[in-house]
Write an enzyme that holds these catalytic residues in place. Structure first.
Site, PDB file in Angstrom:
ATOM      1  N   GLY A  34     -54.424   2.411  -1.085  1.00 46.45           N
ATOM      2  CA  GLY A  34     -53.277   3.513  -0.748  1.00 46.45           C
ATOM      3  C   GLY A  34     -51.872   2.175  -0.659  1.00 46.45           C
ATOM      4  CB  ALA A  35     -48.715   3.822   0.748  1.00 47.67           C
ATOM      5  CB  ALA A  36     -50.919  -0.065   3.646  1.00 46.57           C
TER       6      ALA A  36
ATOM      7  CG  ASP B 194     -46.782   4.185   6.024  1.00 43.84           C
ATOM      8  OD1 ASP B 194     -46.118   3.697   7.336  1.00 43.84           O
ATOM      9  OD2 ASP B 194     -46.430   4.819   5.690  1.00 43.84           O
TER      10      ASP B 194
ATOM     11  CD  GLU C 169     -43.428   4.935   9.582  1.00 47.84           C
ATOM     12  OE1 GLU C 169     -43.940   4.489   9.764  1.00 47.84           O
ATOM     13  OE2 GLU C 169     -42.161   3.664   9.093  1.00 47.84           O
ATOM     14  CG  ASP C 170     -47.052   8.163   9.460  1.00 46.53           C
ATOM     15  OD1 ASP C 170     -47.326   6.575   8.774  1.00 46.53           O
ATOM     16  OD2 ASP C 170     -46.382   8.302  10.367  1.00 46.53           O
TER      17      ASP C 170
ATOM     18  CG  ASN D 251     -46.197  -2.139   9.460  1.00 46.74           C
ATOM     19  OD1 ASN D 251     -47.090  -3.408   9.480  1.00 46.74           O
ATOM     20  ND2 ASN D 251     -46.315  -1.055   9.089  1.00 46.74           N
TER      21      ASN D 251
ATOM     22  CE  LYS E  70     -41.519   2.517  11.645  1.00 45.91           C
ATOM     23  NZ  LYS E  70     -43.268   1.583  10.751  1.00 45.91           N
TER      24      LYS E  70
ATOM     25  CE1 TYR F 127     -14.830  17.724  16.284  1.00 49.01           C
ATOM     26  CE2 TYR F 127     -13.017  18.966  18.141  1.00 49.01           C
ATOM     27  CZ  TYR F 127     -14.259  18.815  16.880  1.00 49.01           C
ATOM     28  OH  TYR F 127     -14.598  20.235  16.182  1.00 49.01           O
TER      29      TYR F 127
ATOM     30  CG  ASN G 164     -53.903   0.530  14.266  1.00 44.95           C
ATOM     31  OD1 ASN G 164     -54.742   0.434  15.248  1.00 44.95           O
ATOM     32  ND2 ASN G 164     -52.905  -0.534  14.101  1.00 44.95           N
TER      33      ASN G 164
END
Length: 476
Positions: A270-272, A236, A210-211, A392, A168, A113, A362
């Protein structure tokens, strides 16, 4: 939920009469109540009684209470306490920040520091790229969410999403050695999310989205890729696509089919689903048909947003229409990233010879493995309690490890394809089996192989930043 699972496990602390048969009666009563003993971590003998803490798998919170009630009335058994193991594990969070250097005296403090740190700050001010070698940026990823599409829970908001993001981060560190930190944003629009991430980006070497609900997720990722010089990866989408592609690669080997000859039905656009479709398309799969709640997507359907328009333009060459049960007839592969219970055994019977079924919704898949036993040549799910878990965690730790190691500024389609190939090739051809098409998430070879292939591909693609310059000599 039909079977006991660790997700609903409990620990029962009991006092057992220290005489033959007591533990047996306890175990019998627990089994009769539908519970499953997972472990007996320890015990303490105290004269006429034995103290034990027994881990038990249950089917639901209500079932857990039923199990406790069932064993509480046994002669010679006293339930002293019991607790939910999942909630106990989350108490206080699942990650922490650890120091990498000691601060044991004034000398350490002066370097770590003030005043010594000012020299490093001045060096980075002159040569900004030094942040990639002389700060945590070298090895840290932001896990960014707005909480709008969390697991199968939907739009639960950023605070409720935090346990998932912590999990995650735990997996990033455990499997890839990557430091990651949850960033749960209270935002209402893509503009707010993008602006916030851009403003905080100097602290991170990569961004894992994510999500985040589609279609906003697509716009957010594209804008951040354009705005930042560090890897941006929507797990995802791309993590799912990478592992699915790896699993299909090995599955086709087993059934003796070529990618260019097979027909794939994807339930969920969708996204996946979009990412899976794009990656399989790039891999040369012969026919892809995307299906949403309204049926197969084809050029004649109106009102399609950009993501679904990609399906209409690039897939379904024969313009098939109808429900998933209609378009699955004669298909070689089913990929489900949608909702439970969409398929039945008759649907699988209607598929081509040696059907491949990836039911990845899931926690409950589009069709359960026991329903296709003897029908599907290969069955995979997203769950850990069945063979062939398409997870994943096989992808994202190694992808970011490789990108960070290479100094990558982005993650390209070829890098994703290299990751899929690396995952598939962890399993030697002679070891491939209908119940072993994808490595275990605990196979420690996976992340390192993925990282190596991703880093090498990044160098070939030319998307790596130049090596940081040396520290200015007048500061040394």
């Amino acid at each position: 939920m039909d079977t006991p699972t660790p997700a609903y496990s409990i620990t029962i602390k009991v006092s057992l009469g220290n005489r033959p048969g007591t533990l047996g009666r306890f175990a019998t009563a627990l089994g009769d109540a539908g519970g499953n003993i997972a472990a007996i971590p320890g015990f303490e003998a105290k004269g006429p009684v034995v103290m034990r803490e027994i881990d038990v798998l249950a089917k639901s919170p209500d079932h857990a209470r039923e199990i406790v009630d069932a064993v509480s009335h046994l002669d010679g058994v006293t339930v002293l306490d019991w607790w939910d193991r999942t909630f106990r594990l989350h108490e206080g969070g699942k990650i922490e920040v650890n120091a990498l250097c000691p601060v044991g005296d004034a000398h350490d403090l002066a370097m770590a520091y003030t005043p010594g740190v000012a020299r490093v700050c001045t060096a980075i001010e002159r040569e900004p790229m030094l942040r990639h070698t002389h700060t945590i940026v070298k090895n840290i990823v932001a896990i960014v969410t707005d909480g709008s599409a969390v697991l199968g829970l939907g739009n639960i908001g950023p605070a409720a999403a935090l346990p998932v993001m912590e999990g995650k981060a735990l997996l990033f560190k455990e499997f890839g050695g990557v430091d990651a930190f949850p960033v749960c944003l209270d935002v209402d629009t893509p503009d707010e999310l993008v602006e916030t991430v851009v403003r905080m980006a100097p602290s991170f070497g990569g961004i894992n989205l994510e999500d985040i609900a589609a279609p906003a997720a697509f716009e957010i990722e594209e804008r951040l890729i354009d705005a930042l010089d560090v890897p941006v990866f929507h797990d995802d989408q791309h993590g799912t696509a990478i592992v699915t592609t790896a699993a299909l690669r090995n599955s086709l080997k087993l059934v003796g089919k070529q990618a260019g000859d097979v027909s794939v039905v994807i339930s969920g656009t969708g996204a996946a689903g979009l990412a899976v479709a794009k990656m399989l398309h790039d891999a040369g799969v012969g026919e892809i048909v995307g299906v949403d709640r309204l049926g197969a997507i084809h050029r004649g359907r109106g009102g399609l947003h950009d993501a679904k328009q990609w399906f209409a333009t690039n897939t379904n060459p024969d313009q098939k229409a109808g429900s998933v049960s209609e378009v699955i007839r004669g298909a070689d592969v089913f990929v489900g990233v949608s909702a439970p219970g969409l398929l039945d055994a008759d649907d699988v019977r209607a598929m081509a010879r040696d059907p491949i079924v990836f039911a990845m919704a899931n926690p409950d898949p589009e069709i359960r493995p026991e329903e296709v036993d003897g029908l599907a040549a290969i069955m995979a799910t997203g769950r850990s309690d069945f063979p062939n878990q398409i997870n994943n965690v096989l992808a994202f730790p190694g992808v970011f490890r490789g990108a960070l190691d290479a100094g990558a500024t982005c993650i390209t389609e070829r890098m994703k394809a290299a990751a899929a190939k690396a995952i598939a090739e962890v399993i030697d051809d002679e070891d491939l089996d209908r119940n072993y098409i994808i490595p275990s998430v605990f196979d420690r070879r996976v992340a390192s192989r993925v990282a190596g292939e991703v880093a090498a591909c990044a160098a070939v693609e030319g998307c790596v930043r130049p090596a940081p310059p040396p520290v200015p000599s007048d500061l040394l």
